[in-house]
Each structure stands twice: as structure tokens, then as C-alpha cells.
Design an enzyme around this catalytic site. Structure first.
Site: not given
Ligand code: 1PR
Length: 531
Positions: A229, A385
Site C-alpha cells: 500500500d 473493500d
Molecule cells: O479506489 O480504485 O482508487 O483504489 C484504491 C485502492 O487502495 C483499493 O484497492 C483499496 O483496497 C486500497 N486502499 C485504499 N485505502 C486503503 C487503506 O488501507 N487505507 N488499502 C487501501 C487497502 C488492503 C490491502 C492490504 C491487505 C493485506 N489495503 O491492500 O494490503 O488488507 O493487509 P494485511 O496482510 O496486513 O492484513 P481506488
């Protein structure tokens, strides 16, 4: 000198990078006459069979290519570059291929297996060939929905075969003309060795000895994906961050877990089957203005020779000067920077809302449809999400519910999985199962299934969510969020049948090495790729 036939239909940057990393230089085919001047020609066909043939015709390449091939000159086709050597493909009935090899290319049967066939599979090498001279039995990376079948008419062409439901042709060769269905440039060290063999031009035996082929079927590995991320920290530097249930700040500051390119390269070295970058503030920043992110991708693709996915901000956009960019323009820029797949998050929710308003069908204008049409379904991932919403009884909602083993705060025994946009900030009236189904219908090739409830908790994947989505679609599903130990990976593969599992925190914090995940999976009899 190596000549590359890039007809401008997709990402061949990774192939260029691989060739450069091997120390060879390249020249581009720019005119039909360049083809017959080539000493060694590589054709990394991309996209759909019909579109590839149409472009070859339009550019005047078909006749010189046929002449080059008929003369048996050094050639390496990759993916569609293999398929176009055949007479035709079910993908585009009526469109003739180059016709060098007898037979038709047909679609995989998706009644039992996820299609595309995406990931790492073995090959059975059936004859001696310099391409496989130093091959040590590793898996290669495949991504395709159509495949060539072996027959009595083309048996003398078949160099290697693989299985996915049924056997298919994974490499062909006769004399100096060869082609592979997998992507050597995305197949780690084994792929680079094969590519080097072609580039170096080792002599091909006149009558290659037949090898004793392994009797056991080849197996597609379950993939282990490392996710980064990425966002700017408060000092404006792009960093890899990691949230707890999507909150990436700790004591007010954005968590910094490292530099994106260095971490991606580390995960490649450590055996990640794919690397995913999510530009997590892409929903509010326009990615094409975000040059550092594109640069991260460009630099990562010079060092990472497994598939790279990028997500964040893939949608149409009009900038301050009034210039309009379609989602395809944005994706195009990401592909040119080195992405193999793009992942669409928030925009997918809006697309599905519109499609449902039209009765569940697309009108051809959505980002999913447009990107899939140009780059192929396999290049379009939809990232979901979701967050749990508890209800007393299934009748209390129109959404797809599951009976849950983890009751809600009021003891509710059912829940549905609400899709959110803008990084979990806004919930919408649509559930993850419905979203996945509609996106599949519109042409998405894979689902990346996060869980806001489990993200960063280390409590394990949300098996109820993953199981519900896995059984709702035919395309591959990547389970994400919550991995805390090796057992969680085995559990999600065994209990839900997903094709891939993704983790972030445990890899960033070096709590669990990728190799430890894979050895544990192998102990449990789950197929994985060895580095
Ligand atoms: O909406 O098309 O602009 O895409 C944004 C992207 O960014 C989406 O894929 C969304 O999942 C991701 N995202 C947005 N905000 C966050 C955040 O964390 N605040 N991250 C985010 C999503 C989820 C996974 C993470 C897993 C594994 N994070 O990417 O890596 O949950 O984590 P873990 O193994 O530590 O539990 P758009």
C-alpha cells in the site's frame, strides 16, 4: 541483434526490461520490411487473437511474417505470439491466424475451473531443445483463456505441454521457430534463463531427441502475493504504509514501512508469485499527475520479473486545464510504466451501480469493459473493500447474506458484506457478491477481495466472505486482509478454494518469510511455486 515486434497493443515493457537485464540490445520493428531484415525476432502478442491479427494486417506485417516463418528463421512467439501461429481461434471465429501450425485455438472449459488460467504451472518438455537446455523443472507464469490443443496434425510441433482441466500446448518448436504460451519475462529466474537461451541463439538440433515425459499431470500453483500500500507521507515522500482496518496513521503520522521499489525487489527475490502496488490515495489524487508513482512502477519493473499489478485512481478524470482523460488513458499509462494488470476499486462500485440501473448489463463504456477490450480480461482486476453489516435474519436485507460463526455486536447471526469506496470511507448499497458477479460479467479477469474488518489484524482471512465470493464467480479470486501466520494461508486455500492469497503486514514486518508460507503449504499438500 534482437528485433521486437511490438504492434502497440499492450505492455511489452516487461519483456524489454528482461532483455536489457540479460545484457542484450533490441531494435524495434517499425515497418514491414524490418521483419525480413531481422536476425532474431520476438513477437510478444498481447490482448485478443482477433485484435492481434487485425493489427498485423493493418500494419502490413502478415505477409513478411509468413515469409520469415516459412524460411524457418529464428523466432520466439509469446502467448498470443504462439496462438497466432495456428490456423484460427475460437476467440474470434472467422479470423485466420498465420496458419503455420495446423489446428485451432479453443477456450478453456470453465465449468470446473477458474478461467483465465492464471498463475504458475509446470511444463512437460517432450523433446530436446536449447530453450529448455538448462531447465530445472520450475513453474512458468501463464495467463490466458484460450489454448492450443495437440493433435496428430501438429504433434511434430509440440515441444512442451501442460494441464489445466485437460492437456494443452505450452511450447512449440520446429527448427529455429519456437513459441511459448507462458510469459518467460514474468517467470522469474527460470523464464529469464529460457529467454537468454533464445537470445543467445544456441544451435537447434535437426532431429531433437524425444524426452521421456513425466506421466503426472502438471499443476497450477496457488499464488502467494505481496502487497504494498503506497501513499505520500506528511513530508511528501512515497512510502509503503500499512493500516489497521484501513487506518494508516499512528500517533497522527502515516506509518512508514519502507521504500516501494526496494520492498518490491525484495519480495521478488524472496519468491513472491506476484507483487501488487495499491496507490491508496488514488481516489482523491489524479494518478497521471502523480509522477512519483509512475516512476516507482517503472523502476520496479526493471527489477521484478513476476507479474506486477497496480491499483488506485483508475477512472476518468478532467484536470484543472479541462483536459479529459478516460480510465483507459490512465490504465494505458500504468501499463506503459510496467504494470501487467490494473486494479479498479472505487470506480468498480460506481460502474456496477450504473450497470444495475441498466438491468445488470454494461453499455460498453465502463472502465472495466474498455480496458478489458484493449488489454484483455486478465489485465483487469477488481479490488473490493467490503465491511460486515450484521442483520438478524436474511429477510432483513436484499443483499447476499451468510450465516456467520462470529455474531454481530447485538448477537446477530447473519451478515452481508457492504462495498465501500474511497478507501473504506463511504459505504454503498451494494454487496461484495453482487459486485463480483457484475464485474465478472462486464469483463473483469480477477477479484482482489480485501476485508476492512480483518485488514492489519493478523486474525486470519475472513473465510465467510472469501467463500461467498469464490463460489459466486468463475474468474480467479485473491483473498486479502488478515494473514497473521502460515496456517492462515493453508486455511484460506483449503476451505475456500481461492486461487491466490495476498498479505502485507506480516511480510513488511518480516514476521513471516514468503518461503515459510510456501513450505508450510507444500507440507499440507498445497501446490506452490518453488523459486
Ligand atoms: O479506489 O480504485 O482508487 O483504489 C484504491 C485502492 O487502495 C483499493 O484497492 C483499496 O483496497 C486500497 N486502499 C485504499 N485505502 C486503503 C487503506 O488501507 N487505507 N488499502 C487501501 C487497502 C488492503 C490491502 C492490504 C491487505 C493485506 N489495503 O491492500 O494490503 O488488507 O493487509 P494485511 O496482510 O496486513 O492484513 P481506488
Amino acid at each position: 541483434m534482437i528485433s521486437l515486434l511490438d504492434y502497440g497493443a499492450g505492455n511489452v515493457r516487461s519483456l524489454r526490461n528482461a532483455i536489457h537485464a540479460l545484457g542484450f540490445s533490441l531494435t524495434e520493428i517499425e515497418r514491414p520490411e524490418d521483419i525480413l531484415k531481422a536476425e532474431r525476432l520476438i513477437f510478444p502478442g498481447v490482448g485478443a487473437f482477433g485484435a492481434a491479427m487485425e493489427r498485423l494486417h493493418r500494419l502490413g506485417y502478415v505477409e513478411p511474417l509468413r515469409e520469415y516463418l516459412a524460411a524457418g528463421r529464428p523466432y520466439l512467439g509469446i502467448c498470443i505470439g504462439l496462438q497466432t501461429l495456428f490456423e484460427g481461434s475460437e476467440e474470434c471465429p472467422g479470423v485466420a491466424g498465420l496458419g503455420l501450425i495446423p489446428g485451432q485455438v479453443r477456450r478453456f472449459d470453465d465449468s470446473e475451473l477458474a478461467v483465465p488460467h492464471m498463475g504458475w504451472n509446470d511444463v512437460r518438455v517432450e523433446r530436446d531443445s536449447p530453450l529448455f537446455a538448462d531447465y530445472a523443472g520450475e513453474k512458468f507464469y501463464f495467463v490466458h483463456s484460450f489454448r492450443a490443443e495437440q493433435s496428430a496434425e501438429n504433434a511434430d510441433w509440440v515441444l512442451a505441454s501442460s494441464d489445466y482441466g485437460s492437456p494443452f500446448v505450452s511450447a512449440v518448436q520446429r527448427g529455429q521457430v519456437g513459441a511459448v504460451q507462458f510469459h518467460p519475462e514474468k517467470s522469474g529466474a527460470a523464464g529469464l534463463r529460457l529467454l537468454r537461451r533464445f537470445l543467445a541463439g544456441d544451435a537447434v538440433p535437426e532431429t531433437p531427441a524425444v524426452r521421456e515425459a513425466a506421466a503426472a499431470p502438471t499443476k497450477l500453483a496457488r499464488r502467494v502475493i505481496a502487497c504494498l500500500d503506497v501513499r505520500a507521507n506528511d513530508a511528501g515522500d512515497l512510502v509503503v504504509t500499512k493500516g489497521d482496518q484501513y487506518d494508516v496513521r499512528e500517533s497522527g503520522a502515516v506509518r512508514n514501512l519502507g521504500k516501494p521499489v526496494e520492498l518490491a525487489a525484495r519480495y521478488y527475490e524472496e519468491g513472491a508469485d506476484e507483487v501488487t502496488f495499491l496507490n491508496i490515495t488514488g481516489f482523491r489524487d489524479f494518478p497521471l499527475a502523480d509522477q512519483p508513482m509512475l516512476e516507482v512502477l517503472e523502476r520496479a519493473s526493471e527489477r521484478v520479473f513476476v507479474p506486477l499489478t497496480i491499483g488506485g485512481g483508475i477512472r476518468a478524470f478532467t484536470d484543472a486545464e479541462g483536459t479529459h482523460y478516460s480510465a483507459l488513458d490512465v490504465a494505458d499509462r500504468y501499463f506503459r510504466a510496467g504494470a501487467d494488470k490494473v486494479s479498479i476499486g472505487s470506480e468498480a462500485v460506481h460502474i456496477v451501480e450504473q450497470a444495475l440501473a441498466l438491468g445488470g448489463e454494461g453499455d460498453g463504456t465502463s472502465a472495466i469493459e474498455q480496458i478489458a477490450e484493449v488489454y484483455g480480461n486478465q489485465a483487469v482486476v477488481v479490488s473490493i473493500d467490503p465491511r460486515r453489516v450484521y442483520v438478524e435474519r436474511p429477510e432483513d436485507t436484499r443483499h447476499h447474506t451468510v450465516e456467520t460463526a462470529e455474531p454481530g455486536p447485538g448477537g446477530e447471526r447473519y451478515c452481508w458484506f457492504q462495498c465501500t469506496v474511497k478507501g473504506g470511507r463511504e459505504g454503498r448499497d451494494i454487496d461484495a457478491v453482487e459486485l463480483a458477479r457484475v464485474c465478472e460479467r462486464l469483463g473483469a479477469g480477477e477479484i482482489l477481495l480485501n476485508s476492512i474488518d480483518r485488514d492489519g489484524t493478523g486474525a486470519g482471512f475472513d473465510l465467510e466472505l472469501v467463500g461467498a465470493v469464490r463460489s459466486a464467480v468463475r474468474i480467479p479470486v485473491i483473498a486479502s486482509s488478515g494473514a497473521g501466520c502460515v496456517e492462515h494461508f493453508a486455511e484460506v486455500f483449503e476451505r475456500t478454494g481461492v486461487e491466490a492469497a495476498l498479505a502485507a503486514g506480516i511480510f513488511h514486518r518480516r514476521e513471516v518469510p514468503i518461503e515459510a508460507v510456501k513450505s508450510y503449504l507444500r507440507e499440507r499438500g498445497i501446490e506452490t511455486r518453488l523459486r
